[in-house]
Design an enzyme around this catalytic site. Structure first.
Site, short mmCIF file in Angstrom:
data_model
loop_
_atom_site.label_atom_id
_atom_site.label_comp_id
_atom_site.label_asym_id
_atom_site.label_seq_id
_atom_site.Cartn_x
_atom_site.Cartn_y
_atom_site.Cartn_z
N SER A 16 14.13 -24.05 -24.95
CA SER A 16 12.84 -22.77 -24.66
C SER A 16 12.96 -22.44 -23.47
CB SER A 16 11.54 -23.59 -25.22
OG SER A 16 11.11 -24.59 -24.07
N GLY A 17 12.19 -21.22 -23.13
CA GLY A 17 11.86 -20.79 -21.79
C GLY A 17 13.05 -20.35 -20.92
N SER A 144 10.88 -24.68 -7.69
CA SER A 144 9.60 -23.84 -7.93
C SER A 144 9.07 -23.45 -6.57
CB SER A 144 8.67 -24.72 -8.55
OG SER A 144 7.42 -24.18 -8.57
N TYR A 157 3.34 -32.81 -9.85
CA TYR A 157 4.17 -31.79 -10.22
C TYR A 157 5.10 -31.16 -8.75
CZ TYR A 157 6.74 -27.38 -11.85
OH TYR A 157 7.63 -26.66 -11.83
N1 LIG Z 1 6.90 -21.64 -16.27
C1 LIG Z 1 6.84 -21.94 -15.05
O1 LIG Z 1 5.76 -21.16 -14.61
C2 LIG Z 1 7.65 -22.19 -13.92
C3 LIG Z 1 8.91 -23.26 -14.41
N2 LIG Z 1 9.46 -23.72 -13.49
C4 LIG Z 1 10.39 -24.79 -13.79
O2 LIG Z 1 11.47 -24.05 -14.44
C5 LIG Z 1 11.90 -24.93 -15.52
C6 LIG Z 1 12.19 -24.72 -16.94
O3 LIG Z 1 10.66 -24.76 -17.32
P1 LIG Z 1 10.11 -23.62 -18.54
O4 LIG Z 1 11.30 -22.89 -19.11
O5 LIG Z 1 9.24 -22.84 -17.75
O6 LIG Z 1 9.48 -24.55 -19.32
P2 LIG Z 1 9.70 -24.97 -20.90
O7 LIG Z 1 8.60 -26.14 -21.25
O8 LIG Z 1 9.68 -23.65 -21.73
O9 LIG Z 1 11.14 -25.63 -20.76
C7 LIG Z 1 11.38 -26.84 -20.42
C8 LIG Z 1 12.68 -27.17 -21.12
O10 LIG Z 1 13.21 -28.63 -20.43
C9 LIG Z 1 13.37 -29.34 -21.53
N3 LIG Z 1 13.11 -31.08 -21.12
C10 LIG Z 1 12.11 -31.59 -20.92
N4 LIG Z 1 12.36 -32.76 -20.59
C11 LIG Z 1 13.78 -32.87 -20.93
C12 LIG Z 1 14.73 -34.17 -20.79
N5 LIG Z 1 14.08 -35.29 -20.57
N6 LIG Z 1 15.91 -33.82 -21.05
C13 LIG Z 1 16.25 -32.69 -21.46
N7 LIG Z 1 15.63 -31.64 -21.25
C14 LIG Z 1 14.19 -31.61 -21.11
C15 LIG Z 1 12.40 -29.21 -22.51
O11 LIG Z 1 12.97 -29.52 -23.80
P3 LIG Z 1 11.89 -30.14 -24.96
O12 LIG Z 1 11.63 -28.65 -25.94
O13 LIG Z 1 12.68 -31.22 -25.89
O14 LIG Z 1 10.69 -30.52 -24.58
C16 LIG Z 1 12.79 -27.74 -22.47
O15 LIG Z 1 13.78 -27.13 -23.25
C17 LIG Z 1 11.47 -26.56 -15.09
O16 LIG Z 1 12.21 -27.23 -14.05
C18 LIG Z 1 10.09 -25.94 -14.42
O17 LIG Z 1 9.56 -26.87 -13.45
C19 LIG Z 1 9.37 -23.38 -12.18
C20 LIG Z 1 8.64 -22.56 -11.56
C21 LIG Z 1 7.67 -21.92 -12.77
C1 LIG Z 2 -1.64 -18.68 -5.61
C2 LIG Z 2 -2.89 -19.60 -6.01
C3 LIG Z 2 -3.45 -20.11 -6.95
C4 LIG Z 2 -2.59 -20.83 -8.01
C5 LIG Z 2 -1.26 -20.62 -8.09
C6 LIG Z 2 -0.45 -21.07 -9.17
C7 LIG Z 2 -1.25 -21.35 -10.56
C8 LIG Z 2 0.94 -21.08 -9.19
C9 LIG Z 2 1.69 -21.62 -10.37
C10 LIG Z 2 2.94 -21.77 -10.13
C11 LIG Z 2 3.93 -22.44 -11.02
C12 LIG Z 2 3.42 -22.59 -12.53
C13 LIG Z 2 4.98 -23.01 -10.63
C14 LIG Z 2 6.01 -23.87 -11.42
O1 LIG Z 2 6.84 -24.49 -11.07
C15 LIG Z 2 -4.70 -20.76 -6.98
C16 LIG Z 2 -4.75 -22.09 -6.55
C17 LIG Z 2 -5.41 -20.38 -8.45
C18 LIG Z 2 -5.72 -19.93 -6.00
C19 LIG Z 2 -5.19 -19.72 -4.66
C20 LIG Z 2 -3.62 -18.95 -4.73
#
Ligand SMILES: NC(=O)C1=CN([C@@H]2O[C@H](COP(=O)(O)OP(=O)(O)OC[C@H]3O[C@@H](n4cnc5c(N)ncnc54)[C@H](OP(=O)(O)O)[C@@H]3O)[C@@H](O)[C@H]2O)C=CC1
Ligand SMILES: CC1=C(/C=C/C(C)=C/C=C/C(C)=C/C=O)C(C)(C)CCC1
Length: 317
Positions: A16-17, A144, A157
């Site tokens: 996904s994603g 991130s 996280y």
């Molecule tokens: N979305 C966001 O806001 C942000 C995301 N990120 C980072 O981006 C990356 C991808 O996340 P995102 O696409 O958003 O989220 P999703 O939840 O859509 O995707 C995460 C993926 O990681 C897989 N996964 C989890 N655990 C394992 C494991 N043990 N082995 C192999 N695969 C695994 C999931 O597989 P399964 O389907 O099996 O659970 C899924 O395919 C992550 O590292 C996340 O921290 C960074 C910043 C922001």
């Molecule tokens: C900036 C900001 C906020 C939230 C930030 C968020 C929610 C960020 C999410 C980032 C993600 C999902 C990263 C994944 O790796 C608050 C605390 C609401 C208020 C203050 C300003």
């Protein structure tokens, strides 16, 4: 199998994603420069990827099982690749965790580190020695903005991503000597299952062990503000895939790659005040004083973001 001249790209977490979109975008490269090994821990979740891959499936994209939390799974997958040759390793798999620290069992926290931190290290340990021998390769880690700046109620996280950033800062220097590149991708909020899982988690979390004030700040102050932030600043997984493709194709790829210019001031603020007070108080103010007044600090965020800071991000366009 990869054709001669094609780069082998292995991506974790492609069900996904962001991982899914990266796999499809690279597999659909017009010049067919990549053979993508799209991995996931459970092949029952392959349908979305296979559908999005279309006719590239079985040609420039192949599927493999890989759970980043298991030594055997990682080894088996890499051993199954011809000559164990991976040109580009994209560590994308990751999980989130939100909530008051006092209400989260240590076991759940360990799962986050096991996936986001040790999962990446496990992959790197398996692939890096061959890259060093070959004097070539590119390791990409999806970190991130929370690897650079903590966000309230995301304590564990953020810690897992900070840990990853520290690990990569050390390793990047050594790898340079072996002509192996290491790049961090640092997205802000992205609309994926990650967001849906977070909302679900907050709704379900009963927060045992946390006092009523803390639960109130988490559910009624943080959550609505966080949703506003996703709504206003959220990128698409395609945006992140485009940024990553740019990083892979750059002649000298950058080490840090923020994908969202609106987050640059937040990071800049941290480095502008070495005491840390500016960041702590600005976040406090944005959340507790401005949040309910104007749907968090969207205006402030946009005000803080000037053109010169935009150039410090890798834009998807
Ligand atoms: N979305 C966001 O806001 C942000 C995301 N990120 C980072 O981006 C990356 C991808 O996340 P995102 O696409 O958003 O989220 P999703 O939840 O859509 O995707 C995460 C993926 O990681 C897989 N996964 C989890 N655990 C394992 C494991 N043990 N082995 C192999 N695969 C695994 C999931 O597989 P399964 O389907 O099996 O659970 C899924 O395919 C992550 O590292 C996340 O921290 C960074 C910043 C922001
Ligand atoms: C900036 C900001 C906020 C939230 C930030 C968020 C929610 C960020 C999410 C980032 C993600 C999902 C990263 C994944 O790796 C608050 C605390 C609401 C208020 C203050 C300003």
């Amino acid at each position: 199998m990869a054709s001669p001249g094609q780069k082998v790209v292995l991506i974790t977490g492609c069900s996904s994603g962001i991982g899914l979109r990266m796999a499809v975008m690279l597999a659909k490269d017009e010049k067919k420069r990549y053979h993508v090994i799209a991995t996931m821990r459970d092949l029952k979740r392959k349908d979305k990827l296979v559908e999005a891959a279309g006719e590239t499936y079985g040609k420039t994209l192949s599927l493999a099982v890989l759970d980043v939390c298991t030594d055997e799974s990682v080894k088996q997958c890499i051993d199954s690749i011809k000559d164990r040759h991976v040109d580009v390793l994209i560590n994308n798999a990751g999980i989130g965790l939100v909530g008051p620290v006092e209400s989260i069992p240590i076991e759940e926290m360990k799962k986050v580190f096991e996936t986001n931190f040790f999962g990446v290290i496990r992959m790197i340990k398996e692939v890096m020695p061959d890259m060093k021998k070959r004097r070539g390769g590119h390791i990409i880690v999806v970190s991130s903005v929370m690897g650079l700046q903590g966000v309230v109620f995301n304590d564990v996280y953020a810690a897992s991503k900070f840990a990853m950033e520290g690990f990569c800062e050390c390793l990047a220097v050594q790898l340079l000597k072996f002509n192996v590149t290491l790049s961090l991708i640092e997205p802000g909020p992205v609309h994926t299952e990650f967001e849906a899982k977070m909302i679900q988690e907050v709704k379900q979390r009963e927060c045992p062990g946390a006092d009523p004030d803390t639960v109130h700040y988490f559910k009624n102050v943080y959550l609505p503000s966080s949703l506003d932030i996703f709504e206003a600043l959220g990128q698409t997984p395609d945006d992140i895939a485009k940024c990553t493709k740019k990083v892979i194709e750059a002649s000298s790829p950058r080490f840090r790659n923020l994908t969202n210019p609106l987050y640059t001031p937040i990071v800049a603020m941290k480095y502008a005040d070495e005491t840390g007070g500016l960041s702590v108080h600005a976040f406090y103010h944005m959340l507790f004083n401005m949040g309910s007044l104007m749907h968090v600090s969207m205006t402030a965020m946009k005000y803080l973001t000037c053109g010169c800071l935009r150039s410090r991000t890798v834009s998807p366009n």
